[in-house]
Scaffold this motif. Structure first.
Motif, PDB file in Angstrom:
ATOM      1  N   ALA A 192       0.904  -1.275  -0.003  1.00 55.18           N
ATOM      2  CA  ALA A 192       0.159  -0.169   0.006  1.00 55.18           C
ATOM      3  C   ALA A 192       0.878   1.190  -0.116  1.00 55.18           C
ATOM      4  O   ALA A 192       0.573   1.950  -0.565  1.00 55.18           O
ATOM      5  CB  ALA A 192      -0.807  -0.067   1.213  1.00 55.18           C
ATOM      6  N   LYS A 193       1.973   1.257   0.719  1.00 56.64           N
ATOM      7  CA  LYS A 193       2.839   2.460   0.777  1.00 56.64           C
ATOM      8  C   LYS A 193       3.492   2.762  -0.674  1.00 56.64           C
ATOM      9  O   LYS A 193       3.583   3.574  -1.248  1.00 56.64           O
ATOM     10  CB  LYS A 193       3.926   2.151   1.836  1.00 56.64           C
ATOM     11  CG  LYS A 193       3.505   2.019   3.313  1.00 56.64           C
ATOM     12  CD  LYS A 193       4.738   2.034   4.365  1.00 56.64           C
ATOM     13  CE  LYS A 193       4.218   1.762   5.816  1.00 56.64           C
ATOM     14  NZ  LYS A 193       5.588   1.518   6.495  1.00 56.64           N
ATOM     15  N   LEU A 194       3.837   1.451  -1.316  1.00 59.39           N
ATOM     16  CA  LEU A 194       4.720   1.605  -2.475  1.00 59.39           C
ATOM     17  C   LEU A 194       3.679   2.179  -3.788  1.00 59.39           C
ATOM     18  O   LEU A 194       3.984   3.044  -4.561  1.00 59.39           O
ATOM     19  CB  LEU A 194       5.216   0.253  -3.100  1.00 59.39           C
ATOM     20  CG  LEU A 194       5.774  -0.045  -4.206  1.00 59.39           C
ATOM     21  CD1 LEU A 194       7.096   0.949  -4.095  1.00 59.39           C
ATOM     22  CD2 LEU A 194       5.944  -1.550  -4.596  1.00 59.39           C
ATOM     23  N   LEU A 195       2.150   1.856  -3.405  1.00 58.60           N
ATOM     24  CA  LEU A 195       1.307   2.212  -4.431  1.00 58.60           C
ATOM     25  C   LEU A 195       0.614   3.617  -3.868  1.00 58.60           C
ATOM     26  O   LEU A 195      -0.049   4.045  -4.738  1.00 58.60           O
ATOM     27  CB  LEU A 195       0.093   1.169  -4.484  1.00 58.60           C
ATOM     28  CG  LEU A 195       0.615  -0.317  -4.977  1.00 58.60           C
ATOM     29  CD1 LEU A 195      -0.601  -1.443  -4.923  1.00 58.60           C
ATOM     30  CD2 LEU A 195       0.846  -0.149  -6.609  1.00 58.60           C
ATOM     31  N   GLY A 196       1.002   4.034  -2.998  1.00 59.38           N
ATOM     32  CA  GLY A 196       0.533   5.472  -2.613  1.00 59.38           C
ATOM     33  C   GLY A 196      -0.921   5.279  -2.164  1.00 59.38           C
ATOM     34  O   GLY A 196      -1.698   6.278  -2.405  1.00 59.38           O
ATOM     35  N   ILE A 197      -1.153   4.220  -1.589  1.00 59.17           N
ATOM     36  CA  ILE A 197      -2.457   4.009  -0.823  1.00 59.17           C
ATOM     37  C   ILE A 197      -2.611   4.189   0.692  1.00 59.17           C
ATOM     38  O   ILE A 197      -2.146   3.544   1.140  1.00 59.17           O
ATOM     39  CB  ILE A 197      -3.189   2.656  -1.260  1.00 59.17           C
ATOM     40  CG1 ILE A 197      -3.138   2.520  -2.927  1.00 59.17           C
ATOM     41  CG2 ILE A 197      -4.389   2.598  -0.889  1.00 59.17           C
ATOM     42  CD1 ILE A 197      -3.403   1.094  -3.320  1.00 59.17           C
ATOM     43  N   PRO A 198      -3.392   5.487   1.033  1.00 58.80           N
ATOM     44  CA  PRO A 198      -3.261   5.766   2.465  1.00 58.80           C
ATOM     45  C   PRO A 198      -4.468   4.803   3.155  1.00 58.80           C
ATOM     46  O   PRO A 198      -5.412   4.778   2.680  1.00 58.80           O
ATOM     47  CB  PRO A 198      -3.862   7.177   2.872  1.00 58.80           C
ATOM     48  CG  PRO A 198      -4.466   7.096   1.510  1.00 58.80           C
ATOM     49  CD  PRO A 198      -3.941   6.353   0.357  1.00 58.80           C
ATOM     50  N   LEU A 199      -3.935   3.904   4.083  1.00 54.42           N
ATOM     51  CA  LEU A 199      -5.009   2.772   4.507  1.00 54.42           C
ATOM     52  C   LEU A 199      -5.667   3.284   5.824  1.00 54.42           C
ATOM     53  O   LEU A 199      -5.028   3.957   6.639  1.00 54.42           O
ATOM     54  CB  LEU A 199      -4.092   1.518   4.802  1.00 54.42           C
ATOM     55  CG  LEU A 199      -3.355   0.630   3.683  1.00 54.42           C
ATOM     56  CD1 LEU A 199      -2.870  -0.474   4.293  1.00 54.42           C
ATOM     57  CD2 LEU A 199      -4.494   0.365   2.690  1.00 54.42           C
ATOM     58  N   THR A 200      -7.030   2.893   5.791  1.00 48.66           N
ATOM     59  CA  THR A 200      -7.613   2.692   7.174  1.00 48.66           C
ATOM     60  C   THR A 200      -7.514   1.530   7.581  1.00 48.66           C
ATOM     61  O   THR A 200      -8.408   0.541   6.978  1.00 48.66           O
ATOM     62  CB  THR A 200      -8.893   3.558   7.065  1.00 48.66           C
ATOM     63  OG1 THR A 200      -8.747   4.984   6.403  1.00 48.66           O
ATOM     64  CG2 THR A 200      -9.783   3.649   8.346  1.00 48.66           C
ATOM     65  N   VAL A 201      -7.118   0.935   8.947  1.00 48.54           N
ATOM     66  CA  VAL A 201      -6.977  -0.374   9.262  1.00 48.54           C
ATOM     67  C   VAL A 201      -7.930  -0.532  10.366  1.00 48.54           C
ATOM     68  O   VAL A 201      -8.153   0.479  11.224  1.00 48.54           O
ATOM     69  CB  VAL A 201      -5.667  -0.666   9.462  1.00 48.54           C
ATOM     70  CG1 VAL A 201      -5.779  -1.874  10.384  1.00 48.54           C
ATOM     71  CG2 VAL A 201      -4.608  -0.245   8.210  1.00 48.54           C
ATOM     72  N   PHE A 202      -8.604  -1.600  10.581  1.00 45.29           N
ATOM     73  CA  PHE A 202      -9.375  -2.058  11.643  1.00 45.29           C
ATOM     74  C   PHE A 202      -8.957  -3.556  11.996  1.00 45.29           C
ATOM     75  O   PHE A 202      -8.916  -4.377  11.050  1.00 45.29           O
ATOM     76  CB  PHE A 202     -10.704  -1.835  11.801  1.00 45.29           C
ATOM     77  CG  PHE A 202     -11.887  -2.571  10.784  1.00 45.29           C
ATOM     78  CD1 PHE A 202     -12.338  -3.607  11.458  1.00 45.29           C
ATOM     79  CD2 PHE A 202     -11.824  -2.185   9.314  1.00 45.29           C
ATOM     80  CE1 PHE A 202     -13.208  -4.097  10.434  1.00 45.29           C
ATOM     81  CE2 PHE A 202     -12.625  -2.980   8.829  1.00 45.29           C
ATOM     82  CZ  PHE A 202     -13.284  -3.945   9.009  1.00 45.29           C
ATOM     83  N   GLU A 203      -9.210  -4.016  13.172  1.00 40.33           N
ATOM     84  CA  GLU A 203      -8.981  -5.359  13.470  1.00 40.33           C
ATOM     85  C   GLU A 203     -10.323  -6.079  13.811  1.00 40.33           C
ATOM     86  O   GLU A 203     -11.145  -5.682  14.107  1.00 40.33           O
ATOM     87  CB  GLU A 203      -7.906  -5.574  14.868  1.00 40.33           C
ATOM     88  CG  GLU A 203      -6.823  -4.722  14.878  1.00 40.33           C
ATOM     89  CD  GLU A 203      -5.590  -5.465  13.982  1.00 40.33           C
ATOM     90  OE1 GLU A 203      -5.713  -6.540  13.984  1.00 40.33           O
ATOM     91  OE2 GLU A 203      -4.538  -4.540  13.513  1.00 40.33           O
ATOM     92  N   SER A 204     -10.382  -7.447  13.375  1.00 42.41           N
ATOM     93  CA  SER A 204     -11.213  -8.547  14.052  1.00 42.41           C
ATOM     94  C   SER A 204     -10.560  -9.591  14.413  1.00 42.41           C
ATOM     95  O   SER A 204      -9.634  -9.874  13.893  1.00 42.41           O
ATOM     96  CB  SER A 204     -12.176  -8.368  12.628  1.00 42.41           C
ATOM     97  OG  SER A 204     -11.679  -9.318  11.674  1.00 42.41           O
ATOM     98  N   ASP A 205     -11.587 -10.763  14.721  1.00 39.94           N
ATOM     99  CA  ASP A 205     -11.138 -11.941  15.288  1.00 39.94           C
ATOM    100  C   ASP A 205     -11.654 -12.913  14.316  1.00 39.94           C
ATOM    101  O   ASP A 205     -11.917 -14.074  15.087  1.00 39.94           O
ATOM    102  CB  ASP A 205     -11.368 -12.339  16.871  1.00 39.94           C
ATOM    103  CG  ASP A 205     -12.711 -12.059  17.241  1.00 39.94           C
ATOM    104  OD1 ASP A 205     -13.510 -11.697  16.161  1.00 39.94           O
ATOM    105  OD2 ASP A 205     -13.270 -12.294  18.292  1.00 39.94           O
TER     106      ASP A 205
END
Length: 392
Positions: free
Chosen positions: A196-209
């Motif tokens: 994502a960094k290489l592609l220039g994509i700013p991620l919004t991350v969340f966790e799940s189980d």
């Protein structure tokens, strides 16, 4: 059984060690550890019979799982062997992480990737993407879209296409690049973030189980996992103020779905380009790459020398598509379509077109919502109407 981490393996003198890559030939040709030789897993023991080894073989697969099995087999037959922990995936993680440290080179690479979409792949990818967006009315003014990224080639390309459309398109809309971590392997998770960094994509991350939840499920764990992931994505996207989620399904997924429905479920249906959510009011699912072929996605990936994760699920990463031994019904459809393409270059197109061009007068029955229709319902009436028209 002895194992070695990828960082330690790369410190060894390449001329003094023998690294054996047991992945599929196609995967090996796309990339491998420097100086590694390719021998399919089933051939390693046969080729070694009658030979003595003074130094151990370093065995590598994609994840380090299948290579571990082979190392155990070799040790039983008396051959020295060491498992490459984490496999080629660990090498990709290591290589990508170090490349990103060279910021000027990484920035140039990002620009090259973006330019290739509009130039080299303008006809095969960009135009088909924009055609699907236009023809199926997928994006409207003021939309706030969650581009859902799993980390594979399809969702990563979709994110870039939407990003480019946002920059250069006439319709104004907002984007959130949404990534859920349902319990990924550490290497997979790092590769997703670094790509994502290489592609220039700013991620919004969340966790799940989710992975832990389905771990004990014996019947249809993949179906349950997919349903749960979809629900989590809808829910989180809505909390972020989005009215749509975008998924990276492509042309081949659509054709495979049509065939699976006919051959295994006895019905004609397809993967729709957009759907209203039944459980999340005001939310809609869109598939912007509906007309983009998988072969062109792979070509774009390889042209830019990109390496994305294959199967991120820790339960199925040894499936057929990831170098394992058991395939799904979708794998069967891929093989069937590949055979069709050898015979003709229009069969897959016509399968795709078939669900756009259904003549209801020539089908036995259909249903929509709570309504069911059978051709016998008005068969005699239609014959009488036709007779009246002929008499006139």
């Amino acid at each position: 059984m002895e194992s070695i981490e990828i960082e330690d393996l790369l410190k060894l003198d390449s001329g003094a060690v023998t690294i054996v890559d047991i992945r599929a030939d196609e995967d090996y040709r796309r990339g491998t550890i420097p100086h590694a030789i390719h021998i399919p897993k089933d051939e390693v023991c046969r080729r070694l019979r009658g030979h003595e080894l003074s130094e151990p073989l370093y065995i590598m697969c994609h994840t380090g799982e299948r290579s571990r099995e082979l190392v155990n087999e070799l040790e039983k037959e008396g051959y020295p062997a060491i498992n490459v922990s984490g496999g080629y995936r660990a090498f990709l993680r290591y290589q990508l992480s170090h490349f990103l440290e060279e910021k000027p080179a990484a920035a140039r690479k990002t620009s090259e990737i973006e330019r290739s979409i509009i130039t080299t792949y303008r006809k095969s990818i960009w135009r088909r993407f924009t055609k699907a967006v236009h023809d199926y009315e997928l994006i409207q003014e003021g939309d706030r879209i969650a581009a859902c990224i799993s980390g594979g080639k399809d969702s990563m390309l979709m994110a870039k296409l939407l990003q480019e459309l946002q920059k250069h398109g006439k319709v104004h809309f907002e984007l959130v690049f949404l990534v859920m971590n349902p319990g990924y392997n550490a290497d997979n998770w790092k590769i997703i973030q670094d790509n994502a960094k290489l592609l220039g994509i700013p991620l919004t991350v969340f966790e799940s189980d989710i992975f832990d939840t389905v771990a004990a499920i014996d019947k249809n764990p993949c179906y349950l996992c997919a349903r749960m992931r979809r629900g989590y994505l809808y829910s989180h996207a809505k909390k972020l103020g989005c009215n749509k989620i975008a998924l990276g399904h492509h042309f081949d997924d659509v054709v495979e779905t049509i065939l699976m429905g006919m051959l295994y479920s006895g019905k004609i249906e397809t993967m729709m380009p957009k759907l209203h959510s039944q459980n999340f009011e005001g939310m809609e699912l869109i598939r912007p790459m509906y007309m983009v072929r998988e072969a062109d996605i792979k070509a774009w990936r390889d042209y830019n020398r990109l390496h994305f994760i294959q199967c991120a699920c820790r339960f199925t990463e040894n499936c057929l598509s990831c170098g394992g031994e058991q395939g799904s019904k979708r794998d069967e459809m891929k093989e069937l379509i590949a055979e069709f393409r050898k015979k003709s270059d229009v069969i897959d197109k016509n399968i795709f077109k078939s669900v756009h061009n259904i003549n209801l007068k020539t089908v036995i029955g259909y249903h929509k919502g709570g309504m069911t229709y059978n051709f016998l319902d008005d068969y005699d009436m239609m014959d009488k109407n036709n007779s009246n028209l002929r008499d006139k």
